[in-house]
Design a protein around this motif. Structure first.
Motif, mmCIF file in Angstrom:
data_model
loop_
_atom_site.group_PDB
_atom_site.id
_atom_site.type_symbol
_atom_site.label_atom_id
_atom_site.label_comp_id
_atom_site.label_asym_id
_atom_site.label_seq_id
_atom_site.Cartn_x
_atom_site.Cartn_y
_atom_site.Cartn_z
ATOM 1 N N CYS A 1 56.500 42.893 -32.729
ATOM 2 C CA CYS A 1 55.752 41.920 -32.479
ATOM 3 C C CYS A 1 56.230 41.266 -31.205
ATOM 4 O O CYS A 1 57.187 40.537 -31.160
ATOM 5 C CB CYS A 1 55.148 40.879 -33.315
ATOM 6 N N ALA B 1 55.575 38.621 -28.340
ATOM 7 C CA ALA B 1 54.568 37.477 -28.151
ATOM 8 C C ALA B 1 55.109 36.706 -27.014
ATOM 9 O O ALA B 1 55.462 37.047 -26.183
ATOM 10 C CB ALA B 1 54.345 36.465 -29.413
ATOM 11 N N HIS C 1 53.209 40.394 -39.492
ATOM 12 C CA HIS C 1 53.848 39.329 -38.537
ATOM 13 C C HIS C 1 52.849 37.969 -38.882
ATOM 14 O O HIS C 1 53.231 36.875 -38.606
ATOM 15 C CB HIS C 1 53.510 39.641 -36.984
ATOM 16 N N ARG C 2 51.392 38.167 -39.341
ATOM 17 C CA ARG C 2 50.682 37.053 -39.451
ATOM 18 C C ARG C 2 51.022 36.718 -41.046
ATOM 19 O O ARG C 2 50.899 37.744 -41.756
ATOM 20 C CB ARG C 2 49.145 37.370 -39.352
ATOM 21 N N SER D 1 50.953 32.671 -36.749
ATOM 22 C CA SER D 1 51.803 33.661 -35.916
ATOM 23 C C SER D 1 53.537 33.286 -36.062
ATOM 24 O O SER D 1 53.877 32.262 -36.219
ATOM 25 C CB SER D 1 51.378 33.365 -34.451
#
Length: 287
Positions: free
Chosen positions: A10, A12, A201-202, A208
């Motif tokens: 992920c 971000a 990832h959540r 998050s």
């Protein structure tokens, strides 16, 4: 991809509540709820196994009271001041004299979880609210710190030489620094996934990687996360991430300056290997 080894990248804490229906009459005041729990633990709920006595914790008592008023259990634990690696909740309706039998019949699997050593109890107007928990173990107090240091060493070696991530070439990048706050955030997510048999990832509340980093006290401009299930050691997990384009790009991101790592063993019959979480972050300006 093999079901026993999964990687998710992920760029971000979480807790299951067991609702138990006892007798429908109003609960009576009673002082022996803890004795009932201790008796079931010591006798192994009728099985061969026995466990040490539970420790009554006032912070969990406070959390149980807050939970009984409708708060989410994670918020109740935080407001009660109890930091935990794992926990379970029991809401038992019915009179106090039926508590032992209700717990024996419906929740022995929860009561016999060896890692849950502390307990808090609150008797509300309609039910008993019980929280079983394991105290938080900081990464520095376990093998987590050694493994995190080894992963950091391997990642920095890759960043020093540069890497090809799928179809992209990445030039050498500055080394990452370890972050205890990121270690804590990563470890919490690894343990939550391991306890509840998911890989995402959540987390189960939809939070998050960036949110989890903030919760651990880390101020960041940018946060990335690599997760995996299955690798047995630091060398295997880093090799797997470098062989996957998305994970590799995260590892080689020159904007990232700090890293945290956590891992935990799965508890289900299907998934009992290691869950890995790596957080990569660009700290806020002036931090």
């Amino acid at each position: 991809m093999s079901p026993l080894r999964q990687l998710i990248s992920c760029a971000a804490a979480s807790l299951a509540t067991l609702l138990l229906a006892g007798l429908a009459t109003a609960p009576a005041a009673r002082a022996g709820e803890l004795d009932d729990l201790q008796a079931l633990r010591s006798k192994g709920c009728g099985s061969e196994a026995t466990l040490p006595a539970l420790h009554r914790d006032r912070r969990l008592d406070a959390a149980a009271r807050i939970w009984s008023r409708g708060a989410h259990i994670d918020d109740a634990l935080e407001r009660g001041g109890y930091r935990t690696d794992a926990s379970a909740t029991l809401r038992v309706t019915g009179p106090g004299y039926a508590l032992y039998q209700t717990l024996r019949d419906s929740s022995c699997q929860t009561l016999l979880r060896a890692e849950l050593r502390d307990v808090g109890i609150f008797q509300g107007a309609d039910a008993f609210y019980i929280i079983l928990a394991a105290p938080y173990l900081a990464p520095a107090e376990s093998a987590q710190a050694e493994t995190a240091a080894r992963v950091l060493e391997l990642v920095n070696a890759a960043r020093e030489r540069g890497a090809r991530c799928g179809g992209r070439e990445f030039a050498p990048a500055p080394p990452l620094r370890g972050s205890r706050q990121l270690d804590i955030a990563a470890l919490r997510h690894a343990r939550d996934q391991a306890a509840h048999n998911y890989l995402d990832h959540r987390d189960r509340r939809g939070r998050s990687p960036a949110h989890r980093a903030r919760t651990a006290g880390y101020a960041a401009q940018r946060v990335g996360e690599n997760i995996a299930y299955g690798p047995a050691n630091a060398e295997e997990v880093v090799q797997g991430w470098l062989a996957s384009a998305g994970h590799c790009e995260n590892l080689m991101g020159e904007h990232f300056a700090e890293m945290g790592l956590g891992y935990a063993a799965g508890r289900s019959a299907v998934r009992h290997g290691l869950y890995w979480v790596q957080l990569l972050a660009e700290p806020s300006v002036g931090r």
